[in-house]
Design a protein around this motif. Structure first.
Motif, short mmCIF file in Angstrom:
data_model
loop_
_atom_site.label_atom_id
_atom_site.label_comp_id
_atom_site.label_asym_id
_atom_site.label_seq_id
_atom_site.Cartn_x
_atom_site.Cartn_y
_atom_site.Cartn_z
N MET A 280 0.82 -1.20 0.00
CA MET A 280 0.00 0.00 0.00
C MET A 280 0.86 1.26 0.00
O MET A 280 0.52 2.27 -0.64
CB MET A 280 -0.93 -0.02 1.22
CG MET A 280 -2.01 -1.09 1.17
SD MET A 280 -3.18 -0.88 -0.20
CE MET A 280 -3.91 0.71 0.21
N SER A 281 1.98 1.22 0.69
CA SER A 281 2.88 2.38 0.71
C SER A 281 3.42 2.67 -0.69
O SER A 281 3.44 3.83 -1.14
CB SER A 281 4.06 2.11 1.67
OG SER A 281 3.61 1.88 2.98
N GLU A 282 3.85 1.62 -1.38
CA GLU A 282 4.38 1.81 -2.74
C GLU A 282 3.29 2.30 -3.68
O GLU A 282 3.53 3.17 -4.54
CB GLU A 282 4.99 0.50 -3.25
CG GLU A 282 6.27 0.07 -2.54
CD GLU A 282 7.48 0.93 -2.91
OE1 GLU A 282 7.32 1.92 -3.67
OE2 GLU A 282 8.58 0.60 -2.46
N LEU A 283 2.08 1.76 -3.56
CA LEU A 283 0.99 2.18 -4.44
C LEU A 283 0.59 3.63 -4.20
O LEU A 283 0.27 4.35 -5.16
CB LEU A 283 -0.21 1.25 -4.24
CG LEU A 283 -0.04 -0.18 -4.74
CD1 LEU A 283 -1.18 -1.06 -4.26
CD2 LEU A 283 0.04 -0.20 -6.27
N LEU A 284 0.61 4.07 -2.96
CA LEU A 284 0.27 5.46 -2.66
C LEU A 284 1.34 6.43 -3.16
O LEU A 284 1.06 7.60 -3.37
CB LEU A 284 0.03 5.63 -1.16
CG LEU A 284 -1.28 4.99 -0.66
CD1 LEU A 284 -1.29 4.89 0.86
CD2 LEU A 284 -2.48 5.78 -1.15
N ARG A 285 2.54 5.93 -3.35
CA ARG A 285 3.61 6.75 -3.92
C ARG A 285 3.54 6.76 -5.45
O ARG A 285 4.18 7.59 -6.10
CB ARG A 285 4.98 6.23 -3.49
CG ARG A 285 5.26 6.38 -2.01
CD ARG A 285 6.58 5.74 -1.65
NE ARG A 285 7.70 6.56 -2.09
CZ ARG A 285 8.85 6.08 -2.56
NH1 ARG A 285 9.01 4.78 -2.74
NH2 ARG A 285 9.83 6.90 -2.89
N LYS A 286 2.80 5.80 -6.02
CA LYS A 286 2.70 5.69 -7.49
C LYS A 286 1.22 5.65 -7.89
O LYS A 286 0.66 4.59 -8.17
CB LYS A 286 3.40 4.42 -7.98
CG LYS A 286 4.91 4.41 -7.85
CD LYS A 286 5.51 5.30 -8.94
CE LYS A 286 7.03 5.19 -8.96
NZ LYS A 286 7.50 3.96 -9.58
N PRO A 287 0.54 6.81 -7.90
CA PRO A 287 -0.90 6.83 -8.22
C PRO A 287 -1.24 6.17 -9.54
O PRO A 287 -2.33 5.58 -9.69
CB PRO A 287 -1.23 8.33 -8.24
CG PRO A 287 -0.17 8.95 -7.37
CD PRO A 287 1.06 8.15 -7.58
N GLU A 288 -0.34 6.23 -10.51
CA GLU A 288 -0.63 5.62 -11.81
C GLU A 288 -0.68 4.09 -11.72
O GLU A 288 -1.46 3.44 -12.41
CB GLU A 288 0.39 6.07 -12.86
CG GLU A 288 1.80 5.54 -12.68
CD GLU A 288 2.64 6.32 -11.66
OE1 GLU A 288 3.85 6.06 -11.59
OE2 GLU A 288 2.06 7.16 -10.94
N VAL A 289 0.14 3.51 -10.85
CA VAL A 289 0.11 2.06 -10.64
C VAL A 289 -1.17 1.67 -9.89
O VAL A 289 -1.83 0.69 -10.22
CB VAL A 289 1.36 1.59 -9.87
CG1 VAL A 289 1.29 0.08 -9.59
CG2 VAL A 289 2.62 1.92 -10.65
N LEU A 290 -1.52 2.47 -8.90
CA LEU A 290 -2.76 2.24 -8.15
C LEU A 290 -3.97 2.30 -9.08
O LEU A 290 -4.87 1.45 -9.00
CB LEU A 290 -2.88 3.28 -7.03
CG LEU A 290 -4.14 3.24 -6.17
CD1 LEU A 290 -4.31 1.88 -5.51
CD2 LEU A 290 -4.09 4.35 -5.11
N ALA A 291 -3.99 3.27 -9.98
CA ALA A 291 -5.11 3.41 -10.92
C ALA A 291 -5.19 2.20 -11.86
O ALA A 291 -6.28 1.71 -12.16
CB ALA A 291 -4.95 4.70 -11.72
N LYS A 292 -4.04 1.70 -12.28
CA LYS A 292 -4.01 0.55 -13.19
C LYS A 292 -4.52 -0.71 -12.48
O LYS A 292 -5.25 -1.51 -13.07
CB LYS A 292 -2.59 0.33 -13.72
CG LYS A 292 -2.50 -0.67 -14.84
CD LYS A 292 -1.10 -0.67 -15.44
CE LYS A 292 -0.98 -1.71 -16.57
NZ LYS A 292 0.37 -1.69 -17.18
#
Length: 516
Positions: free
Chosen positions: A323-335
């Motif tokens: 979750m920490s990494e995804l919150l740092r990379k919104p584009e990955v979270l969106a994908k």
């Protein structure tokens, strides 16, 4: 750790002249061996002065200078560290039988019932028997399938609780992940919840249990001076042994309560008794007269402790890092969210059967485990016999560490963006976490590989998938993604130094959060 070592450096150096001759004699016994390169050790302390508060990082920095096979000396103990895929293959595959033993360290003695669990027990008939029992009974496919409803019910309870908290602002995620893992493994291993809501007569509170698990992972990962300089062990200079003894007593009080309840039910039901959970199975197995080595009461408690602590902390730590990494990379979270919407839709939650149809979600989990392996230095092994790489010799009695954290960041394996969180590198790659692909070893490899990895992987995948599907996540106001701290705290597992806080906004139909 550096400050602790400096504080007693003077004491040890004052005694150095008294033992230098003995140390030289000891080194003379390995003079005919061609050891891997490494820094020159100091008298008495060896290279312990070079190990900082995050040993996997300190050792990685040293390996960058001395190579993927590196010799160190911790006090009087010879150490070799492997920090490459080839080194991992040498220790964990090609010569697995030579490096399958465990050192007898203070943590195993005081927190694992005198090496009676599966993690710290030395190689031999007891450990071989335990490994077979774990694979055939405790973590068999049939048993895991039969308990899927438990994992599903507790996951729905987590989503219900997070939805209730969503209107209050930020959520401290790890606390809820720990309780999810604890509730799942309690019901699977112990037959019910022994901590938290609905637990009558439990000897510990949820807060106390969370502290105990954190303390267990810390104390099983620290470099305890007495393990490496035995004649100083009685001083307990770092205070670790005292903490281990205290923690061991706390866990024993809890586990005695658990085992007593299960034993009473067995006596009460007599011939009608049917094993309902893993502790029941352990007690049944302990009574089997055909066992090569008897499993005593401490063995039952040691195995139960492995089940509870290992399954509780490791999954929560991995999901929090993801979750920490995804919150740092919104584009990955969106994908990831887009994939979930496409495959699952908005009318149901994610199930374990859905995971093979979510390749990007699986790639996110692998990428998280690459950058943030729960155990960055695999639990230490001890060489049972002399071995040779062809270029270097590793004598019997050498302590061996495999730095999977360093392997996960090796540019020779992962390219110039090895430090970047990029799940796409695993989409369609075929690289897995099951111990065969040595560039990715979050659970280790060989016969000492984590026996519960199948359950751990299921929990991480399905929990992360549902967190991303059920909520829209963002960082608290004022926290920019690039400013989110990613500092670590060391132990046998390496969690975030500062627990992650995030804002969760429900994105599914209300009835899906109703809970079991």
């Amino acid at each position: 750790m550096e400050m602790e070592l400096v504080s007693f450096l003077g004491v040890m150096l004052a005694t150095a002249l008294l033992v230098v001759t003995a140390l030289r004699r000891k080194r003379g016994s390995t003079r005919n061996h061609k050891l891997p390169p490494g820094p020159r050790p100091w008298p008495v302390i060896g290279n312990l002065n070079l190990i900082g508060s995050l040993p996997h990082r300190s050792i990685h920095a040293l390996s960058a200078r001395y190579g993927p096979f590196m010799s160190l000396r911790f006090g009087s103990v010879p150490v070799v560290v492997g920090s490459s895929v080839d080194a991992a293959r040498f220790f964990l595959k090609t010569n697995d039988a030579s490096f399958i033993d465990r050192p007898k360290m203070a943590s195993g003695k005081h927190t694992a019932y005198d090496y009676s669990d599966i993690v710290w027990s030395p190689y031999g008939a007891y450990w071989r028997q335990a490994r077979k029992l774990w694979k055939a009974h405790l973590f068999s496919d049939r048993h895991l399938r039969s308990q899927e409803h438990v994992r599903s019910e507790e996951l729905r309870a987590l989503l219900r609780d997070l939805r209730a908290l969503s209107s209050a602002g930020v959520v401290a995620l790890k606390e809820h992940l720990l309780m999810l893992s604890l509730n799942v493994i309690s019901r699977m291993a112990l037959g019910g919840k022994y901590v938290g809501e609905g637990t009558a007569g439990s000897p510990i509170s949820p807060a106390e249990f969370r502290w105990m698990v954190d303390e267990l992972f810390l104390l099983n990962g620290v470099f305890c001076v007495g393990d490496f300089i035995p004649w100083l062990s009685w001083l307990d200079l770092q205070g670790y042994v005292g903490r281990m003894k205290r923690l061991g007593k706390m866990f024993d009080r809890f586990l005695e309560h658990v085992v007593d309840e299960h034993s009473q039910r067995r006596r009460r039901e007599g011939d009608k008794f049917v094993a309902a959970d893993m502790v029941d199975l352990l007690l049944e197995l302990a009574d089997d007269p055909k066992l090569e080595v008897p499993i005593k009461r401490d063995g039952v408690k040691g195995f139960a402790l492995d089940l509870i602590a290992g399954a509780t902390d490791s999954s929560a730590v991995t999901i929090e890092w993801a979750m920490s990494e995804l919150l740092r990379k919104p584009e990955v979270l969106a994908k990831a969210t887009e994939e979930l919407d496409s495959v699952i839709g908005h009318g149901r939650l994610v199930t374990e059967q859905d995971i093979p149809n979510l390749p990007y979600l699986e790639a996110i989990v692998k990428e998280t485990m690459r950058l943030h392996p729960v155990t960055p230095l695999l639990a230490p092994r001890l060489s049972r016999e002399d071995a040779s790489t062809g270029s270097y010799d590793i004598p019997a009695g050498t302590l061996v560490f495999v730095n999977v954290w360093a392997i996960g960041r090796d540019p020779a394996v992962w390219g110039g963006d090895a430090e970047e969180f990029r799940p796409e590198r695993f989409v369609g790659s075929g690289v897995d976490v099951k111990g065969q692909d040595l560039e990715l070893l979050p659970f280790g490899s060989g016969r000492r590989m984590c026996p519960g990895y199948v359950l751990g992987l299921k929990m991480v995948q399905v929990t992360l998938a549902n967190l991303l599907h059920a909520f829209a996540w963002r960082l608290p106001d004022g926290v920019a993604p690039e400013k989110l701290s990613m500092q670590e705290k060391f132990g046998l597992a390496v969690p975030r130094l500062v627990p992650l806080e995030a804002v969760a906004v429900p994105r599914l139909l209300a009835h899906l959060y109703a809970g079991p």
